[in-house]
Scaffold this active site. Sequence first.
Site, mmCIF file in Angstrom:
data_model
loop_
_atom_site.group_PDB
_atom_site.id
_atom_site.type_symbol
_atom_site.label_atom_id
_atom_site.label_comp_id
_atom_site.label_asym_id
_atom_site.label_seq_id
_atom_site.Cartn_x
_atom_site.Cartn_y
_atom_site.Cartn_z
ATOM 1 N N ASP A 32 86.258 64.366 -31.604
ATOM 2 C CA ASP A 32 86.201 63.098 -32.745
ATOM 3 C C ASP A 32 87.364 62.197 -32.424
ATOM 4 O O ASP A 32 87.204 60.916 -32.772
ATOM 5 C CB ASP A 32 86.291 63.398 -34.127
ATOM 6 C CG ASP A 32 84.757 64.104 -34.712
ATOM 7 O OD1 ASP A 32 84.755 65.220 -34.944
ATOM 8 O OD2 ASP A 32 83.776 63.181 -34.496
ATOM 9 N N SER A 72 91.286 67.744 -36.016
ATOM 10 C CA SER A 72 90.198 67.014 -35.716
ATOM 11 C C SER A 72 89.142 67.874 -35.705
ATOM 12 O O SER A 72 89.076 68.956 -35.479
ATOM 13 C CB SER A 72 90.248 66.117 -34.511
ATOM 14 O OG SER A 72 89.745 67.128 -33.091
ATOM 15 N N ASP A 73 87.804 67.110 -35.667
ATOM 16 C CA ASP A 73 86.525 68.085 -35.400
ATOM 17 C C ASP A 73 86.245 67.729 -33.850
ATOM 18 O O ASP A 73 87.033 67.058 -33.280
ATOM 19 C CB ASP A 73 85.344 67.337 -36.419
ATOM 20 C CG ASP A 73 84.284 68.527 -36.694
ATOM 21 O OD1 ASP A 73 83.697 68.709 -37.565
ATOM 22 O OD2 ASP A 73 84.120 69.340 -35.514
ATOM 23 N N TRP A 74 85.151 68.216 -33.421
ATOM 24 C CA TRP A 74 84.927 68.576 -31.842
ATOM 25 C C TRP A 74 84.818 67.138 -31.427
ATOM 26 O O TRP A 74 83.793 66.293 -31.789
ATOM 27 C CB TRP A 74 83.622 69.185 -31.830
ATOM 28 C CG TRP A 74 83.227 69.668 -30.686
ATOM 29 C CD1 TRP A 74 82.589 68.610 -29.666
ATOM 30 C CD2 TRP A 74 83.167 70.783 -29.842
ATOM 31 N NE1 TRP A 74 81.936 69.564 -28.706
ATOM 32 C CE2 TRP A 74 82.462 70.770 -28.865
ATOM 33 C CE3 TRP A 74 83.912 72.079 -30.290
ATOM 34 C CZ2 TRP A 74 82.519 71.758 -27.862
ATOM 35 C CZ3 TRP A 74 83.631 73.020 -29.429
ATOM 36 C CH2 TRP A 74 82.823 72.762 -28.087
#
Length: 754
Positions: A303, A299-301
């Site tokens: 998210d 995942s991104d930060w």
Amino acid sequence: MKKTIVTLMLIFLFSHTAIAQNENDPYLNSELSVNERVNDLLSRMTLREKVGQMNQRAGKKYFENVNDTVSHQMLNMLSDLKEGIVGSFLILSEIDESNKLQKIAENSRLKIPFLNAIDAIHGHGWAYGATIFPTSISQASAFNPAAVEKINAATAKEMRATGHHWAFFPYMSVTRDPRFGRVGENYGEDPLLVTRLSVAAIKGLQGDDYGAPDKVIACAKVFLGDGQSINGLNLAPMDISMRTLKEIFLPPAEGCVKAGVRTVMAAHNEINGVPAHADPWLLTELLRDEWGFEGYVISDWQDIERLNTGHRIVDNYKDGVEIAVSAGIDVHMFGDHFVDELVELVEEGKIPESRIDRAVRAILTDKFKMGLFENRYVDKEAAKKILANPEHVQLALETARESIVLLKNENNVLPLSKSLNKILVTGPLANDNALVGDWVHTQPDENIITILEGIEDHVGSELDVEYYNPGDIYDIDEKTISEAVKKSENVDAIVLVVGGNDNRSDKDWTLNPRRKNRTGGENIARADIVLAGMQDDLAKALYKTGKPVIVILINGRPLAVEWISENIPGIIEAWQPGMQGGNAVAEVLFGDYNPSGKLPMTFPRSVGHIPVFYNHRPSTFLRHYTDSKPGFLYEFGFGLSYTTFEYSNLSFTDKVTSGDDVEVKVTITNTGSYSGDEIVLVYLNDEISSVTTPVKKLVAFQRVSLKPDEAKTVTLSIPSIQLALYNREMKQVIEPGDFQVMVGGLIDKFEVVE
Ligand code: GLC
């Protein structure tokens, strides 16, 4: 009866609690195959320990420095690590911290080391003392995949020296909006160029075997499409047709997967209503089933949290975990909530344990492949010999040279002569670290050569270099402008360094590295793309002195510098040339390097023109704005040289059987007096097509070095897939008919026959 109870208690005890491991356990035997070790370790792990491998935490130091609002997410980090439920870390920028945390992991029940991930975007920028290469947009201006591969191979070496194993790079987003803050991190607007350079980055980072001691795991990001959000803002929706997705945004991602990228990072944004982190079509059906991806998706930060707090598609975090992991997210980037929720979801039967096993198997495979169980610590002194070593610094200089684009050279005002008596160097970015771009830790001052320092080193012994600092970008005012004019009174030429600043690191990293006055970089989008502050006023005032003015642009996005482009005789686009930028710019300025770069992204005349890109549809400019000149300020592929190149003898077969590649030959002659490199760009136009197609699209490119009067005939191949289009049924087909080939101003056509 009693015996039974005791037996039952023992079974319960062993199946759910820590059983101390011993050195003879197969998974700890490095003689065994990776697969054997994975199978053995997996069989020993509790569900919680398995899920822990999907759990990524951030380093403590990072938050101590930035007093980030999310530092509450640091809670339980150490206890989780002791329990053996942290599979990876990000942003551990210091060796001491990495070694300390790896020690804690080694003392956990199964001794599993963590993968140490970091954003190494143009060099190992978060590491103090690393080589800082030109940023991605700069590298893209050189159209040189081999150089990109070398940069990333050097970056991988420096990463492993500091105990890092996983680079959150390449950033393979086609970027078509200059308002976006992250243009500098990307390779520009053309799908072919972005694909070729992203693949080169993967080859540099991973090599043929990312288990090698000087290679790392790469990560293709973002998947998919933050380079053209609806408003240029990070995290904002991408609302785009499937046709444009397939023509423009998906090819680089597919290219990265086919090149064997080991990990993929999901995008913050939604695509047409579906957040990337919750999209099974994107993360499983397309990525895995269609493209054959076998790695893992991070995942991104924050998210997964954002599926509830930002996208509002679930009303609580745990449902977000369920929808994200079910869609295909394998690793949760950062935060103290994930393991409990995912363990519950498995225990509730909402997510099968086999789904967890798939992710954990891939992650453990990498840890064994990279030898982390045997080599999890690094030595600071050894690292110092690798970081910014002479070979890497020389590469930084060479790639900085190639990244510089000459935009204007009226009456050959450039190169400046070394026999001038005195020049004035001024501008907010003349003696500033802005030239290293974003994602860079504060570096040793002596490692970064500013534009002023480069000029002083290069010609300081031959002519007088006067420097005046008119203040930071937003601090320039009437007073400092008139002072700059005064300083220019008895000089022969003025070098004005203006543009933007994406650099997030203050001089002293222990301060909050969220530098003030940034005009670009992550989460720093702009609603306008003129020069910020009074930089244009400064340029106009200096122009009025009547002295020759050379403008050097330091910037991480296309800028609407219309007045400068029309009035200033010499303009050099230096982008963000990295730690050796001052030397490279000085060499170009005084003619010791002939600029060869070409723009990887179109410059619009104003923000009102956005979106602009060169490969537009035929009907895009059948009309023009009433309040602006027509066309682009500078188009993709534009760049001048101190010499001139003549193209001739463009040739290729005039009848092409559908499905065949097309071989193009062309002769380039250096008709000027400087040696130089020319980037040969081959464009194609499908003259009449059943659906609209771009007026031109890049289908091949190659750098050529030529001495004065030297001629070379180059052969470039147009892959047949480049002739294809998505028809009305969205099937990819090659239609018969005429195709124009455009190279260096020459045009000719071939016919595709069935
Ligand atoms: C940021 C960025 C991503 C980066 C990650 C870790 O949110 O979107 O590109 O890799 O955080 O720093």
